[in-house]
Design a protein around this motif. Structure first.
Motif, short mmCIF file in Angstrom:
data_model
loop_
_atom_site.label_atom_id
_atom_site.label_comp_id
_atom_site.label_asym_id
_atom_site.label_seq_id
_atom_site.Cartn_x
_atom_site.Cartn_y
_atom_site.Cartn_z
N VAL A 71 0.98 -1.27 -0.06
CA VAL A 71 0.10 -0.03 0.11
C VAL A 71 1.00 1.22 -0.12
O VAL A 71 1.74 1.27 0.76
N ARG A 72 0.65 2.08 -0.79
CA ARG A 72 1.34 3.45 -1.15
C ARG A 72 0.21 4.76 -0.86
O ARG A 72 -0.96 4.26 -1.81
N ARG A 73 0.62 5.51 -0.33
CA ARG A 73 -0.45 6.69 -0.07
C ARG A 73 0.40 8.10 -0.25
O ARG A 73 1.35 8.23 0.35
N ILE A 74 -0.46 8.82 -1.12
CA ILE A 74 0.24 10.20 -1.21
C ILE A 74 -0.79 11.20 -0.53
O ILE A 74 -2.01 11.12 -0.92
N LEU A 75 -0.46 12.06 0.28
CA LEU A 75 -1.18 13.16 0.80
C LEU A 75 -0.53 14.48 0.60
O LEU A 75 0.22 15.07 1.19
N PRO A 76 -1.23 14.75 -0.64
CA PRO A 76 -0.61 16.30 -1.20
C PRO A 76 -1.22 17.38 -0.40
O PRO A 76 -1.97 17.37 0.20
N VAL A 77 -0.82 18.44 -1.02
CA VAL A 77 -1.15 19.82 -0.51
C VAL A 77 -2.18 20.12 -1.42
O VAL A 77 -2.48 20.02 -2.61
N SER A 78 -3.31 20.87 -0.88
CA SER A 78 -4.84 21.16 -1.83
C SER A 78 -4.23 22.39 -2.71
O SER A 78 -3.42 23.25 -2.33
N LYS A 79 -4.39 22.06 -4.19
CA LYS A 79 -4.30 23.18 -4.96
C LYS A 79 -4.88 24.62 -4.76
O LYS A 79 -4.43 25.36 -5.02
N ALA A 80 -6.15 24.41 -4.25
CA ALA A 80 -6.93 25.43 -3.94
C ALA A 80 -6.50 26.25 -2.76
O ALA A 80 -6.60 27.58 -2.45
N ASP A 81 -5.95 25.53 -1.72
CA ASP A 81 -5.63 25.85 -0.34
C ASP A 81 -4.48 25.49 0.38
O ASP A 81 -4.45 24.29 0.63
N PRO A 82 -3.11 25.79 -0.13
CA PRO A 82 -2.01 25.31 0.37
C PRO A 82 -1.77 25.09 1.81
O PRO A 82 -1.02 24.09 2.32
N ALA A 83 -2.59 25.68 2.67
CA ALA A 83 -2.68 25.48 3.78
C ALA A 83 -3.50 23.93 4.34
O ALA A 83 -3.34 23.44 5.42
N ARG A 84 -3.95 23.43 3.23
CA ARG A 84 -4.99 22.15 3.51
C ARG A 84 -4.62 20.90 2.95
O ARG A 84 -3.94 21.34 1.72
N ARG A 85 -4.90 19.79 3.30
CA ARG A 85 -4.53 18.58 2.45
C ARG A 85 -5.39 18.50 1.26
O ARG A 85 -6.47 18.71 1.54
N GLY A 86 -4.62 18.11 0.17
CA GLY A 86 -5.68 17.74 -0.98
C GLY A 86 -6.23 16.11 -1.15
O GLY A 86 -5.89 15.50 0.06
N ARG A 87 -6.72 15.80 -1.89
CA ARG A 87 -7.28 14.54 -2.17
C ARG A 87 -6.20 13.42 -2.33
O ARG A 87 -5.33 13.49 -2.78
N PRO A 88 -6.28 12.71 -1.00
CA PRO A 88 -5.34 11.59 -1.05
C PRO A 88 -5.29 10.40 -2.48
O PRO A 88 -6.48 10.48 -2.95
N MET A 89 -4.13 10.18 -2.73
CA MET A 89 -3.90 9.13 -3.72
C MET A 89 -3.32 7.90 -3.23
O MET A 89 -2.55 7.89 -2.43
N ARG A 90 -3.95 6.64 -3.75
CA ARG A 90 -3.61 5.46 -2.99
C ARG A 90 -3.37 4.50 -4.02
O ARG A 90 -4.13 4.42 -5.19
N SER A 91 -2.39 3.74 -3.76
CA SER A 91 -2.04 2.43 -4.76
C SER A 91 -2.13 1.10 -3.75
O SER A 91 -1.42 1.12 -2.66
N VAL A 92 -2.90 0.07 -4.14
CA VAL A 92 -2.87 -1.05 -3.34
C VAL A 92 -2.68 -1.97 -4.39
O VAL A 92 -3.29 -2.38 -5.23
#
Length: 176
Positions: A71-92
């Protein structure tokens, strides 16, 4: 909650399947508990007579084949608000299928040899090895190997590998 638990106690076979689904989900993502900090499984007490049939049905559900998952997960910064987390991406990715105990022993041995922290659920059998834990600061990544019931299909968004390389290339979540 009390009414929900009573309904589950009245239908332990259904409750067992629901608990297996949650257990599998939490195996792949410890943050995925149904009730915030507590899982549905934690609502049942093995010392309570009314809960024993539910827990027995859950344990029966766990006698299915198990798989070792990467399992790999990316927790990016939100493009709309750099102070918030963006939509996570996951690979299983399913790596191997077999008996829970054999997969768990293999994962423990390999992980300990490589120095990866290992978590073992002695009661129900899950083994989780952390290749990279997520950090508090965003963006971050996490990577783990875990054993769980064999009910999860491989899943990955089309751009995942490119994003994973980009986040890893910039040192996000890299082990030193």
């Amino acid at each position: 909650m009390a009414d929900h638990l009573d309904r589950m106690r009245a239908h332990p076979e259904i409750a067992g399947r629901v608990l297996r689904l949650e257990y599998t989900s939490v195996s792949l993502n410890p943050q995925a508990k149904l009730f915030g900090r507590r899982s549905l499984l934690e609502q049942f007490d093995p010392g309570r007579a009314a809960d024993r049939p539910v827990l027995a049905a859950f344990e029966e559900e766990l006698t299915c084949p198990w798989a070792l998952y990467h399992v790999r997960r990316i927790l990016p910064v939100s493009k709309a608000d750099p102070a918030r987390r963006g939509r996570p991406m996951r690979s299983v990715e399913q790596v191997h299928v077999g008996r829970a105990s054999a997969l768990g022993r293999r994962l423990r041995t390999v992980s300990e040899r490589h120095g990866y922290p290992v978590e073992v659920d002695e009661r129900y059998g899950r083994v989780r090895a952390w290749i990279q834990r997520r950090e508090a600061e965003l963006p971050t990544v996490e990577e783990l190997m875990v054993t769980a019931p064999h009910h999860v299909r491989d899943k990955q968004v089309p751009r995942f590998e490119r994003e994973w390389r980009a986040h890893s290339w910039h040192g996000v979540g890299r082990r030193d």
